[in-house]
Design an enzyme around this catalytic site. Sequence first.
Site, short mmCIF file in Angstrom:
data_model
loop_
_atom_site.label_atom_id
_atom_site.label_comp_id
_atom_site.label_asym_id
_atom_site.label_seq_id
_atom_site.Cartn_x
_atom_site.Cartn_y
_atom_site.Cartn_z
N GLN A 98 0.80 -1.21 0.00
CA GLN A 98 0.00 0.00 0.00
C GLN A 98 0.84 1.27 0.00
O GLN A 98 2.04 1.25 0.28
CB GLN A 98 -0.90 0.02 1.24
CG GLN A 98 -0.14 -0.08 2.56
CD GLN A 98 -1.09 -0.09 3.76
OE1 GLN A 98 -1.13 0.87 4.51
NE2 GLN A 98 -1.84 -1.14 3.93
N HIS A 100 0.07 5.80 0.75
CA HIS A 100 -0.89 6.80 1.21
C HIS A 100 -0.68 8.10 0.45
O HIS A 100 0.44 8.44 0.08
CB HIS A 100 -0.73 7.02 2.72
CG HIS A 100 -0.75 5.74 3.48
ND1 HIS A 100 -1.89 4.99 3.63
CD2 HIS A 100 0.23 5.03 4.09
CE1 HIS A 100 -1.61 3.90 4.32
NE2 HIS A 100 -0.33 3.90 4.61
N GLU A 135 2.68 8.03 8.47
CA GLU A 135 2.67 7.12 9.62
C GLU A 135 4.08 6.79 10.08
O GLU A 135 5.04 6.85 9.32
CB GLU A 135 1.85 5.85 9.32
CG GLU A 135 2.37 5.02 8.18
CD GLU A 135 1.37 3.94 7.74
OE1 GLU A 135 0.15 4.12 7.89
OE2 GLU A 135 1.82 2.91 7.22
N HIS A 264 4.71 0.34 0.68
CA HIS A 264 5.17 -0.50 1.80
C HIS A 264 4.22 -1.65 2.07
O HIS A 264 3.04 -1.60 1.70
CB HIS A 264 5.36 0.35 3.07
CG HIS A 264 4.15 1.13 3.48
ND1 HIS A 264 3.80 2.32 2.89
CD2 HIS A 264 3.19 0.90 4.41
CE1 HIS A 264 2.69 2.79 3.45
NE2 HIS A 264 2.28 1.94 4.38
N ARG A 283 -4.13 0.53 -2.37
CA ARG A 283 -3.51 -0.78 -2.31
C ARG A 283 -3.01 -1.22 -3.67
O ARG A 283 -3.58 -0.86 -4.69
CB ARG A 283 -4.51 -1.80 -1.75
CG ARG A 283 -4.90 -1.49 -0.32
CD ARG A 283 -5.80 -2.57 0.28
NE ARG A 283 -6.20 -2.17 1.62
CZ ARG A 283 -7.24 -1.37 1.89
NH1 ARG A 283 -7.98 -0.91 0.90
NH2 ARG A 283 -7.51 -1.04 3.13
ZN LIG Z 1 0.50 2.18 5.55
#
Ligand SMILES: [Zn+2]
Length: 404
Positions: A98, A100, A135, A264, A283
């Site tokens: 995935q 972001h 994140e 990642h 994804r």
């Molecule tokens: Zn992630």
Amino acid sequence: MELLENPVRPYAWGSRTVIADLLGESVPSPHPQAEMWLGAHPGDPSRIVHPDGGRSSLLDVLTGDPEGLLGAERSARWEGKLPFLLKVLAADEPLSLQAHPSLDQAREGFARENAAGIAIDASDRNYRDANHKPELICALTEFHALVGFRDPVETLGLLRALDVPELSAHVELLAAQPGPDGLRALFTTWITLPQSMLDELVPALQKGAVALAAAGGDWAREARTALELSERYPGDAGVLAALLLNRVVLAPGEALFLPAGNLHAYLAGAGIELMANSDNVLRGGLTPKHVDVPELLRVLDFTSGPPPVHSGQPEGPWTRYDTPAEEFLLRTWSSGDGLTGSLPVPDGGARILLATGGKACVRAGSEILELPKGAALFLAAGDSGVEVESAAPGTQLHLASDGL
Ligand SMILES: [Zn+2]
């Protein structure tokens, strides 16, 4: 300060031991326990546990008094919302491949899908909010992940060592352009292959990976990962794409920051994850969930190289993990075997304090709360001058706040 009760998410890839052990429940748990969420995410907010045993949703309490809980300035800055979501993540199996979006991409994508009339909770919805989702993952146990594109010159070494004749044209594609353009070309080729070709290529790769894993040597771990992914997701383009990524192992206390566009996949291990309060995931495979290839290609960053591993910086007794994200900041503290004097909990906005080992005693004015392993507290902006001390050997604390 308020004790929190935190929801556990039972995704199939979750561990049956890590979160049960953290919460002092029987091990193994009857169902996989993948994530514990600590925060005010509308999808599954934490609950405040009142002294009389009553419960209130942290989201409702925050929505009712954002200035009181976040502080006036921060409430304005974060539009009355808790800007971060803290998670305990416990993976026994790989998670999806995935990336972001950036803030601009998320705003544009959210508006576009709204205009197209796609329901917020539709399974083919990419942008569930207008926020980015940087994140940080900080390892609690040895933590294995695929993170960012490997230098293509090195990847050519892996691909040649795998020695899969069916992939030779693809290897040459990358060899002709061993940079971001070549990575984009090869990734795009692989991720858009027809299923009939994937059904031939992934088993062929599997054969090469068996041989390379058996031979030992420099690429044995990458070969084993390819093998594991191909067994779990036969015929999935993500198995090929995973060959292009850095295979990273974090020791406990080491962390990775994942900026927008970073491809990642977490493979195995337990960690503390701290992120902006968003659900926006694009994804690229290794999942039964919705995969939107064109949208993923729009946001992916094809620069390459090993991702920087953060060990944190000392800040008094705490270790802090600075990142470019303003939405969150993680601090950790570990008592070691001995008990220590009290340490100050840094002030500033709404914070969540989680104990992942031992037992802590937290004092705010005349109020004292015990924080055993697995327990967590919500501290509002007004809870200043809070102090904490270790009340058992091996006390470990994680403190989440915003990064302002
Ligand atoms: Zn992630």
